[in-house]
Enzyme design. Structure first.
Site, short mmCIF file in Angstrom:
data_model
loop_
_atom_site.label_atom_id
_atom_site.label_comp_id
_atom_site.label_asym_id
_atom_site.label_seq_id
_atom_site.Cartn_x
_atom_site.Cartn_y
_atom_site.Cartn_z
N ASP A 1 0.85 -1.18 0.00
CA ASP A 1 0.00 0.00 0.00
C ASP A 1 0.89 1.25 0.00
O ASP A 1 2.09 1.17 0.33
CB ASP A 1 -0.89 -0.04 1.24
CG ASP A 1 -1.71 1.22 1.43
OD1 ASP A 1 -2.33 1.68 0.46
OD2 ASP A 1 -1.71 1.76 2.56
N ASP B 1 -0.29 5.20 0.95
CA ASP B 1 -0.55 6.16 2.03
C ASP B 1 -0.72 5.45 3.36
O ASP B 1 -1.51 4.51 3.50
CB ASP B 1 -1.80 6.98 1.71
CG ASP B 1 -1.61 7.83 0.47
OD1 ASP B 1 -1.10 8.95 0.60
OD2 ASP B 1 -1.96 7.35 -0.62
N ASP C 1 -2.07 -0.50 5.86
CA ASP C 1 -2.45 0.07 7.16
C ASP C 1 -3.94 0.20 7.38
O ASP C 1 -4.39 0.30 8.53
CB ASP C 1 -1.83 1.47 7.30
CG ASP C 1 -2.52 2.48 6.40
OD1 ASP C 1 -3.14 3.44 6.92
OD2 ASP C 1 -2.47 2.32 5.19
#
Length: 261
Positions: A27, A29, A206
């Site tokens: 991922d 961001d 996240d």
């Protein structure tokens, strides 16, 4: 009792060294990049692009970026348009051969939603409307007090947009995205292509948007790594934050020879 790495990671152990047979999905961001108040203000840390490039070579090309951002944003930030990637939470997929596959947008599109949304951000200073053409995101990182209002209007927007769209909640963001694809489907799609095929999938992310991929990776016997304190999660390993991810990647990228583990 002294605090161990495992207790700091919410009871989850850190990931082991990157395995030789890894297919690595990352991922952006909140994972590789620290969050900014506005998506366009994120900063790419020094050395990150070089580490990704080295890992791409060491893994024989089996590295992909999987993000809610469009492919154009992923390429701008990574500086590595040759990487396989998935954008818009899997609605866009670029194969290792460079072929871009995009889920057809629902016939109605988002025009009725855009018309309904006019003026909302003006009534809530700090709320940012991000138009991704085939998806719309409402960011409230700079206005956390607006969460309830953002979630309420997002539910209204979904009713207007219809069944071709789905709501995706994330870290201080709610997004209206095409239904039928997610990061999990993107990971599975890429695992069907060389050089990903036959490798053990690793997913590092996240946010709630990464949970689809965590579950798919777990089902395939791979490694799932959550970044930051959010719990519960399907992930089976944890890293404290983007700094820890970048350090882990730099170590993996600098190891001599093929990845081992």
């Amino acid at each position: 009792m002294p605090m161990t790495h495992e207790t700091r990671s919410g009871g989850l152990p850190p990931p082991p060294a990157l395995a030789a047979d890894a297919a690595l999905f990352l991922d952006l961001d909140g994972t590789l990049l620290d969050f900014a108040l506005r998506p366009q203000d994120v900063v790419v840390a020094a050395g990150l692009r070089e580490a990704l490039q080295r890992l791409h070579v060491r893994l024989g090309g089996a590295l992909a970026l999987v993000s809610g951002r469009p492919l154009a944003d992923i390429d701008r930030l990574s500086g590595l348009p040759q990487l396989a990637a998935a954008g818009l939470h899997g609605a866009q997929v670029r194969t290792p051969a460079g072929v871009v596959e995009q889920a057809p947008p629902p016939a109605a599109g988002l025009d009725p939603v855009r018309a309904h949304l006019r003026g909302f951000a003006e009534r809530w200073p700090g709320v940012l409307v991000e138009d991704k053409h085939d998806a719309l995101a409402l960011h409230y990182r700079a206005a956390p007090h607006a969460q309830a209002a953002v979630e309420a209007i997002a539910a209204d927007l979904l009713r207007i947009a219809g069944s071709g769209f789905a709501l995706q909640h994330g870290n201080r963001v709610v997004e209206l995205r095409p239904a039928g694809s997610d990061k999990g489907t993107a990971v599975v799609r890429l695992l069907g292509e060389p050089p990903f095929a036959g490798r053990l999938p690793w997913m590092i992310g996240d946010d709630l948007t990464d949970e689809h991929a965590f579950r798919r990776v777990n089902a395939l016997g791979g490694r799932s790594v959550i970044v930051g304190p959010r719990r519960p999660s399907a992930a089976r390993h944890a890293l404290a934050g983007p700094d820890a991810v970048r350090a882990w990647l730099a170590e993996a990228a600098s190891a001599p020879g093929p990845a081992t583990g």
